[in-house]
Design a protein around this motif. Structure first.
Motif, PDB file in Angstrom:
ATOM      1  N   GLU A  86      12.875  22.064 -13.969  1.00  0.00           N
ATOM      2  CA  GLU A  86      14.189  22.166 -13.461  1.00  0.00           C
ATOM      3  C   GLU A  86      14.090  22.370 -12.058  1.00  0.00           C
ATOM      4  O   GLU A  86      13.376  23.106 -11.622  1.00  0.00           O
ATOM      5  N   THR A  94      15.601  27.125 -16.829  1.00  0.00           N
ATOM      6  CA  THR A  94      14.200  27.327 -17.763  1.00  0.00           C
ATOM      7  C   THR A  94      13.118  27.244 -17.170  1.00  0.00           C
ATOM      8  O   THR A  94      12.814  26.447 -16.113  1.00  0.00           O
ATOM      9  N   ASP A 173       6.864  30.648 -15.062  1.00  0.00           N
ATOM     10  CA  ASP A 173       8.186  31.218 -14.872  1.00  0.00           C
ATOM     11  C   ASP A 173       8.267  32.163 -13.701  1.00  0.00           C
ATOM     12  O   ASP A 173       7.953  33.254 -13.730  1.00  0.00           O
ATOM     13  N   ILE A 178      12.064  34.696 -18.521  1.00  0.00           N
ATOM     14  CA  ILE A 178      11.897  34.979 -20.274  1.00  0.00           C
ATOM     15  C   ILE A 178      12.451  36.220 -20.687  1.00  0.00           C
ATOM     16  O   ILE A 178      12.443  37.352 -19.859  1.00  0.00           O
ATOM     17  N   THR A 196      10.705  28.527 -28.893  1.00  0.00           N
ATOM     18  CA  THR A 196      11.688  28.671 -28.052  1.00  0.00           C
ATOM     19  C   THR A 196      11.592  27.773 -26.680  1.00  0.00           C
ATOM     20  O   THR A 196      12.506  26.902 -26.206  1.00  0.00           O
ATOM     21  N   TYR A 197      10.307  27.630 -26.188  1.00  0.00           N
ATOM     22  CA  TYR A 197       9.908  27.140 -24.973  1.00  0.00           C
ATOM     23  C   TYR A 197       9.064  25.535 -25.227  1.00  0.00           C
ATOM     24  O   TYR A 197       9.329  24.790 -24.362  1.00  0.00           O
TER      25      TYR A 197
END
Length: 206
Positions: A86, A94, A173, A178, A196-197
């Protein structure tokens, strides 16, 4: 009355400007998404490029795959690739992820897995498990990024003897977005972390 009318007009104008500004901010984001394995292969084989899509090297073949020619050396029955990043300007965005999944026949899988284990040896025999999937850190990536840590910045190799598949994942990240449970108890929450990812791009429960 005239002053009241001017005040109302000023408020309306400001409101319109705020909406226009919000629209510009949300519509000017530049996200990067790639979901074609053929496109990835073409990119890493391009002599003018010689790297993946990520500026953080999380899909760079030197730090992501066993060898640069790995995808050509072992014929797979099924393969898919995803890279998602992103725009850094987004708020509450994210993390950046890369995923490569490959499934083989039994004979080819044995050879491909041997190559993977040889070129990406396990670090301290440390395994992160999700069902029959066994993940371990890519030490080549760790040599490049000495301070890289799971689960915030890493690449991993993965094998599944039950369905004859190999998988390679990357994660970055940079904004510490997270959940703390993944940082504090990574192994205990590994299944949830993967779902989740990475669950959007591959169902590791199958």
């Amino acid at each position: 009355m005239l002053k009241i009318a001017k005040k109302k007009n000023t408020i309306i104008t400001l409101f319109i400007l705020m909406i226009a500004l919000a629209f510009c901010l949300t519509s000017c984001y530049v996200d990067i998404n790639h979901s074609s394995l053929d496109e990835y292969i073409e990119r890493i084989e391009d002599p003018r490029n010689d790297s993946g899509f990520s500026e953080y090297e999380i899909d760079d073949p030197e730090y992501f795959l066993p060898t640069k020619s790995f995808l050509k050396d072992f014929e797979y029955l099924e393969g898919k690739y995803n890279f998602c990043e992103e725009d850094p300007a987004r708020l509450n965005g994210t993390p950046t992820i890369s995923l490569l999944f490959l499934r083989y026949n039994e004979e080819t899988y044995t050879l491909a897995k041997e190559c993977m284990l040889e070129k990406i040896p396990m670090e301290n025999e440390e395994i992160y498990t999700y069902g029959d999937y066994n993940f371990y850190r890519n030490v080549n990536f760790l040599k490049l990024h000495r301070y890289a840590e799971v689960p915030t910045f890493f690449t991993m190799a993965c094998y599944n003897d039950e369905n004859c598949s190999l998988c390679f994942v990357g994660f970055y990240d940079g904004d510490q977005m997270i959940d703390n449970k993944y940082v504090n108890n990574t192994k205990e929450n590994w299944t949830s972390f993967i779902d989740t990812y990475f669950g959007k791009y591959h169902d590791f429960s199958k």
